[in-house]
Structure formats: C-alpha cells, structure tokens
Scaffold this motif. Sequence first.
Motif, mmCIF file in Angstrom:
data_model
loop_
_atom_site.group_PDB
_atom_site.id
_atom_site.type_symbol
_atom_site.label_atom_id
_atom_site.label_comp_id
_atom_site.label_asym_id
_atom_site.label_seq_id
_atom_site.Cartn_x
_atom_site.Cartn_y
_atom_site.Cartn_z
ATOM 1 N N VAL A 125 0.835 -1.198 0.000
ATOM 2 C CA VAL A 125 0.000 0.000 0.000
ATOM 3 C C VAL A 125 0.873 1.253 0.000
ATOM 4 N N LEU A 126 1.937 1.222 0.782
ATOM 5 C CA LEU A 126 2.819 2.381 0.918
ATOM 6 C C LEU A 126 3.641 2.632 -0.337
ATOM 7 N N MET A 127 4.244 1.585 -0.886
ATOM 8 C CA MET A 127 5.193 1.737 -1.992
ATOM 9 C C MET A 127 4.579 1.492 -3.371
ATOM 10 N N GLY A 128 3.386 0.909 -3.400
ATOM 11 C CA GLY A 128 2.787 0.568 -4.686
ATOM 12 C C GLY A 128 3.215 -0.788 -5.198
ATOM 13 N N LYS A 129 4.192 -1.401 -4.550
ATOM 14 C CA LYS A 129 4.634 -2.745 -4.878
ATOM 15 C C LYS A 129 5.316 -3.337 -3.657
ATOM 16 N N SER A 130 5.513 -4.644 -3.698
ATOM 17 C CA SER A 130 6.134 -5.318 -2.573
ATOM 18 C C SER A 130 7.272 -6.187 -3.076
ATOM 19 N N ILE A 131 8.195 -6.495 -2.187
ATOM 20 C CA ILE A 131 9.350 -7.305 -2.548
ATOM 21 C C ILE A 131 9.525 -8.375 -1.485
ATOM 22 N N HIS A 132 9.910 -9.552 -1.922
ATOM 23 C CA HIS A 132 10.089 -10.661 -0.996
ATOM 24 C C HIS A 132 11.387 -11.376 -1.333
ATOM 25 N N PHE A 133 12.147 -11.744 -0.285
ATOM 26 C CA PHE A 133 13.390 -12.490 -0.454
ATOM 27 C C PHE A 133 13.147 -13.960 -0.132
ATOM 28 N N SER A 134 13.617 -14.826 -1.007
ATOM 29 C CA SER A 134 13.543 -16.257 -0.732
ATOM 30 C C SER A 134 14.709 -16.660 0.169
ATOM 31 N N LYS A 135 14.428 -17.499 1.151
ATOM 32 C CA LYS A 135 15.457 -17.933 2.094
ATOM 33 C C LYS A 135 16.057 -19.288 1.735
ATOM 34 N N HIS A 136 15.852 -19.730 0.491
ATOM 35 C CA HIS A 136 16.275 -21.085 0.146
ATOM 36 C C HIS A 136 17.787 -21.267 0.168
ATOM 37 N N ARG A 137 18.557 -20.157 0.126
ATOM 38 C CA ARG A 137 20.018 -20.252 0.197
ATOM 39 C C ARG A 137 20.566 -19.815 1.552
ATOM 40 N N GLY A 138 19.688 -19.533 2.482
ATOM 41 C CA GLY A 138 20.130 -19.181 3.826
ATOM 42 C C GLY A 138 20.250 -17.683 4.051
ATOM 43 N N GLU A 139 20.333 -17.294 5.321
ATOM 44 C CA GLU A 139 20.345 -15.878 5.675
ATOM 45 C C GLU A 139 21.669 -15.196 5.339
ATOM 46 N N ILE A 140 22.772 -15.928 5.410
ATOM 47 C CA ILE A 140 24.063 -15.321 5.061
ATOM 48 C C ILE A 140 24.054 -14.877 3.607
ATOM 49 N N TYR A 141 23.498 -15.715 2.747
ATOM 50 C CA TYR A 141 23.403 -15.351 1.335
ATOM 51 C C TYR A 141 22.515 -14.119 1.157
ATOM 52 N N LEU A 142 21.409 -14.057 1.897
ATOM 53 C CA LEU A 142 20.546 -12.877 1.819
ATOM 54 C C LEU A 142 21.277 -11.627 2.295
ATOM 55 N N GLY A 143 22.127 -11.797 3.302
ATOM 56 C CA GLY A 143 22.935 -10.676 3.749
ATOM 57 C C GLY A 143 23.844 -10.166 2.637
ATOM 58 N N TRP A 144 24.429 -11.082 1.879
ATOM 59 C CA TRP A 144 25.261 -10.674 0.739
ATOM 60 C C TRP A 144 24.426 -9.991 -0.332
ATOM 61 N N ILE A 145 23.185 -10.429 -0.507
ATOM 62 C CA ILE A 145 22.300 -9.782 -1.476
ATOM 63 C C ILE A 145 22.026 -8.337 -1.057
ATOM 64 N N VAL A 146 21.743 -8.130 0.232
ATOM 65 C CA VAL A 146 21.531 -6.766 0.733
ATOM 66 C C VAL A 146 22.792 -5.933 0.518
ATOM 67 N N PHE A 147 23.938 -6.514 0.805
ATOM 68 C CA PHE A 147 25.208 -5.801 0.639
ATOM 69 C C PHE A 147 25.412 -5.394 -0.817
ATOM 70 N N VAL A 148 25.207 -6.314 -1.736
ATOM 71 C CA VAL A 148 25.435 -6.034 -3.158
ATOM 72 C C VAL A 148 24.455 -4.997 -3.681
ATOM 73 N N THR A 149 23.177 -5.128 -3.313
ATOM 74 C CA THR A 149 22.170 -4.190 -3.818
ATOM 75 C C THR A 149 22.312 -2.801 -3.203
ATOM 76 N N HIS A 150 22.947 -2.695 -2.040
ATOM 77 C CA HIS A 150 23.245 -1.389 -1.461
ATOM 78 C C HIS A 150 24.566 -0.836 -2.007
ATOM 79 N N LEU A 151 25.488 -1.732 -2.284
ATOM 80 C CA LEU A 151 26.792 -1.311 -2.793
ATOM 81 C C LEU A 151 26.696 -0.780 -4.209
ATOM 82 N N LEU A 152 25.879 -1.419 -5.018
ATOM 83 C CA LEU A 152 25.779 -1.084 -6.436
ATOM 84 C C LEU A 152 24.362 -0.617 -6.762
ATOM 85 N N PRO A 153 24.206 0.264 -7.735
ATOM 86 C CA PRO A 153 22.880 0.830 -8.061
ATOM 87 C C PRO A 153 21.999 -0.145 -8.820
#
Length: 236
Positions: A125-153
């Motif tokens: 409702v707030l953003m007009g869309k939603s995003i969901h992360f799959s945990k199938h590779r574990g939380e450490i991998y998701l942490g790297w995803i957050v790092f990469v998506t913040h590091l690079l545009p």
Amino acid sequence: MRKFRKSPARLNTLFTLPNAIALAFLLLCALAGWWFSTQSGLNLSSVDAFVVSIQALGNWGIFAYIAFLVVAIVIGPIPSTPMTMAAGMVWGPVTAGIYGVVGLCLGSIAAYWIGRTLGRSAVKVLMGKSIHFSKHRGEIYLGWIVFVTHLLPVMPYDLVSYGAGISGLSFPIFALANLFGLIPNTLLLTHMGAAFTIGWPIAILLAVVFLSLFIVLPWGIKRHNWFGLRDTIHLE
C-alpha cells in the motif's frame, strides 16, 4: 459463535504496540515529508537550489539533510541520489559521506523494521509494490544480497530494506550488510558532487563510472541472472 470468538484475537494480533509504533513513525515521516516540501526552506527543485538552501540553514542543515534521507527511504519515491551528490558540494566528499551514511542507514533500518512489523500488505500500500526475499540459500546469502544491492545501483534502498524486513532476515545480518554496502556508494556519490566544484574531468570520469554501473548491472542481472538475484528477489 466461533467466528465472534476468534475476531478479538485477530484484532489483538493486529493492534499491537510494535504495529502502533510503526504506524506512528510512518505518519511522522509523512508529516516530515510535507514539512520538507512546504515549510522547511529546503528547495528540492534542483541540485543547485538544494545546495543554496541547505547552506542557508547553517549547522541545522546537517540535521535537516540526515532527516531528509530518512524520510526519503521510508516514504519514497523521494529522490535521494541527487541530494547526496549535492551534499558533497556543501560539506566535501568525506564529511558529506558520513552524514549520508548516517541518514541512509537509519532510513533503511526504519524501513526494515516497518516491513518486519507491518508486513507485505502494508508495504505494498505504501510503496505501490512489494518485494520478498527467498530464504532457500540461507540468511548469510541474503545478507550478501543486501550488501550487493546497497553497494551497487541495482535496486532502490527502500525496497530492499522493506523486503529484508518482510522476509524476516536477521537484524544483525541486515544491519551489517546495510552499513557496509552503503559506505562505498555514498562516498562515490559525494565525491561526484564535490568533483563538480573541483574540476570537470574528475566529475565526468566519476559520472561515467556511475552510469556504467547503473546500465551494465541491471542488464547483467536481467540477461544472465548475476548474483542469482532473479532466484532470490521477487517483486509483486
């Protein structure tokens, strides 16, 4: 009768203290966004106008800038990138980078907390869309995803932070990935802004680097699934 018995329990799970705090913070950010655009004296119409107006505030401009970045992340889609570059013209690349990291980091943590507290429907409702992360590779991998998506545009900070909260990513992992991902990109933007006051050759070089990343990375992710982002991040 069973339906009536269950409804108070459902209401109790909806109207909790964390939800009330998250909603109050969202309202505060909305009011702050209105204040920034109408009452604060900050001119957001252009980079040059923003520089002049932030300088006119003196030391209060620092707090206004940090608060502006928090609101830009939480509310969206307020553009923070041009203002981050403008900050480099006002305070210099390193000092502006520190202010920028503080504001963006606080805004990202707030978005994470709101996503984790209020859930996917509220974020949509707030953003007009939603995003969901799959945990199938574990939380450490998701942490790297957050790092990469913040590091690079690659993706907006707000969506990634909301998605991390919705997905229940561990807060310590998110906080570290968020912080270390923001530092290089923010410093790059403030150096780009400062370069315009130093000389055009450096500014053009940094602009080419930034635009190349902005074009090449989304293409690589879409065409070749770099970093496995298409398997992990789902936009709705």
